[in-house]
Scaffold this motif. Structure first.
Motif, PDB file in Angstrom:
ATOM      1  N   LEU A  23      50.887  39.619  43.835  1.00 46.98           N
ATOM      2  CA  LEU A  23      49.567  39.579  43.219  1.00 46.98           C
ATOM      3  C   LEU A  23      49.401  38.290  42.429  1.00 46.98           C
ATOM      4  O   LEU A  23      50.369  37.764  41.866  1.00 46.98           O
ATOM      5  CB  LEU A  23      49.391  40.757  42.258  1.00 46.98           C
ATOM      6  CG  LEU A  23      49.606  42.164  42.812  1.00 46.98           C
ATOM      7  CD1 LEU A  23      49.519  43.187  41.674  1.00 46.98           C
ATOM      8  CD2 LEU A  23      48.582  42.484  43.887  1.00 46.98           C
TER       9      LEU A  23
ATOM     10  N   GLU B  63      41.237  42.410  38.846  1.00 46.14           N
ATOM     11  CA  GLU B  63      40.442  43.324  39.666  1.00 46.14           C
ATOM     12  C   GLU B  63      40.977  44.750  39.560  1.00 46.14           C
ATOM     13  O   GLU B  63      40.192  45.714  39.500  1.00 46.14           O
ATOM     14  CB  GLU B  63      40.464  42.871  41.129  1.00 46.14           C
ATOM     15  CG  GLU B  63      39.620  41.637  41.407  1.00 46.14           C
ATOM     16  CD  GLU B  63      39.660  41.230  42.870  1.00 46.14           C
ATOM     17  OE1 GLU B  63      40.209  42.010  43.687  1.00 46.14           O
ATOM     18  OE2 GLU B  63      39.151  40.144  43.200  1.00 46.14           O
ATOM     19  N   GLN B  64      42.285  44.900  39.525  1.00 42.22           N
ATOM     20  CA  GLN B  64      42.875  46.233  39.374  1.00 42.22           C
ATOM     21  C   GLN B  64      42.498  46.852  38.027  1.00 42.22           C
ATOM     22  O   GLN B  64      42.216  48.042  37.930  1.00 42.22           O
ATOM     23  CB  GLN B  64      44.389  46.154  39.514  1.00 42.22           C
ATOM     24  CG  GLN B  64      44.880  45.890  40.924  1.00 42.22           C
ATOM     25  CD  GLN B  64      46.392  45.966  41.031  1.00 42.22           C
ATOM     26  OE1 GLN B  64      47.093  46.206  40.044  1.00 42.22           O
ATOM     27  NE2 GLN B  64      46.912  45.753  42.229  1.00 42.22           N
TER      28      GLN B  64
ATOM     29  N   ASP C  23      43.950  37.008  39.448  1.00 43.85           N
ATOM     30  CA  ASP C  23      42.672  37.605  39.826  1.00 43.85           C
ATOM     31  C   ASP C  23      42.862  38.992  40.414  1.00 43.85           C
ATOM     32  O   ASP C  23      42.048  39.903  40.164  1.00 43.85           O
ATOM     33  CB  ASP C  23      41.937  36.709  40.829  1.00 43.85           C
ATOM     34  CG  ASP C  23      41.390  35.446  40.188  1.00 43.85           C
ATOM     35  OD1 ASP C  23      41.237  35.428  38.949  1.00 43.85           O
ATOM     36  OD2 ASP C  23      41.121  34.473  40.928  1.00 43.85           O
ATOM     37  N   ASP C  24      43.928  39.185  41.199  1.00 48.96           N
ATOM     38  CA  ASP C  24      44.203  40.510  41.761  1.00 48.96           C
ATOM     39  C   ASP C  24      44.438  41.528  40.648  1.00 48.96           C
ATOM     40  O   ASP C  24      43.942  42.663  40.703  1.00 48.96           O
ATOM     41  CB  ASP C  24      45.443  40.463  42.665  1.00 48.96           C
ATOM     42  CG  ASP C  24      45.255  39.609  43.897  1.00 48.96           C
ATOM     43  OD1 ASP C  24      44.123  39.568  44.424  1.00 48.96           O
ATOM     44  OD2 ASP C  24      46.236  38.971  44.338  1.00 48.96           O
TER      45      ASP C  24
END
Length: 272
Positions: A153, A160-161, A156-157
């Motif tokens: 990850l 988003e989570q 940004d990932d």
């Protein structure tokens, strides 16, 4: 005795993501989220973490379950620098040693059997080269970095989570900081982060600038967090000098000179 899962919980997004993977794999029944606060007893809003990090810390811990362990040595970073007669910098961060590493280690040794405990840190795949030092420093405890394992990850990932779970990330990310720790001020930071701190939080920058000047007077030494490398030589550059050069457009700051925190990824004897 049930196996304990201890996450070094920094109040940043990375440590939450690491803890989330631990919970997804093992559940939260024997989960401990260990947060070492660098604010100490200082009432100033500019000491310790950004005030929004404390909001995120509680909300993220509620999402994960388990037990939030809140540690405080009692001093803030400037008190450590004063007492230790040493100003932390990119090479040696004595604030990390006294305010994070030692309190966390003391809690581990008082509460956790190494044979029945795994310690988790929040570095990701881009920092995997730090893992051997982490493993050494936590021995005889087993140390693991969940975000160094697939699926990989990026920041940004992870953000988003967080949004998907209804958790607002620390505001420092929206303010342009790559790391959300220590209120955007860290002695390991590069010039780009200090420039951003000056831009978006000038009062906090001024607080640390004054503390650096006071410490220089106390020590009677030409010490500083930043370095001036112009002309092929390296010499101290105070936060005051850096601010004046930025304000007068007399310095070119590398936008990628962010630096980074490493409170739980170096061996204490290297920071001594």
């Amino acid at each position: 005795m049930p196996h304990k899962h201890v996450v070094m919980f920094s109040s940043g997004a990375g440590s939450w993501a690491a803890a989330r993977r631990v919970v997804d794999q093992y559940g939260s029944e024997n989960l401990y989220l260990v947060f070492s606060d660098v604010k100490g007893d200082n009432p100033s809003p500019h000491a310790g973490e950004d005030e929004d990090n404390y909001r995120f810390l509680r909300r993220a811990a509620w999402d994960l379950g388990g037990q939030l362990v809140w540690l405080s040595e009692g001093r803030d970073i400037w008190q450590v620098f004063h007492d230790d007669r040493f100003l932390g910098n990119t090479r040696l961060a004595n604030c990390s040693k006294f305010l994070k590493q030692r309190p966390a280690r003391e809690w581990l040794e008082a509460n956790c059997d190494p044979a029945e405990t795994t310690v988790y840190v929040g570095i990701d795949w881009s920092e995997a080269h730090r893992l051997p030092a982490i493993v050494r420093s936590y021995a005889p405890y087993t140390a693991v970095a969940p975000l160094c394992e697939p699926p990989y990850l990026d920041k940004d990932d992870i953000l988003e989570q967080l949004h998907a779970r209804g958790i607002k990330p620390p505001r420092l990310y929206d303010l342009g900081f790559a790391h959300a720790n220590c209120g955007g001020f860290c002695v390991r930071s590069g010039q780009a982060q200090f420039k951003n701190l000056l831009k978006v939080m000038p009062e906090r920058y001024a607080y640390h600038e004054k503390n650096e000047q006071d410490l220089r007077t106390h020590l009677g030494k030409d010490v500083s967090i930043l370095r001036d490398r112009r002309g092929g030589t390296t010499k101290p550059m105070t936060l005051k000098e850096f601010r004046e050069r930025v304000e007068n457009e007399q310095i070119n700051v590398d936008p990628y000179d962010i630096g980074g925190c490493g409170c739980f990824v170096e061996e204490e004897n290297e920071a001594a």
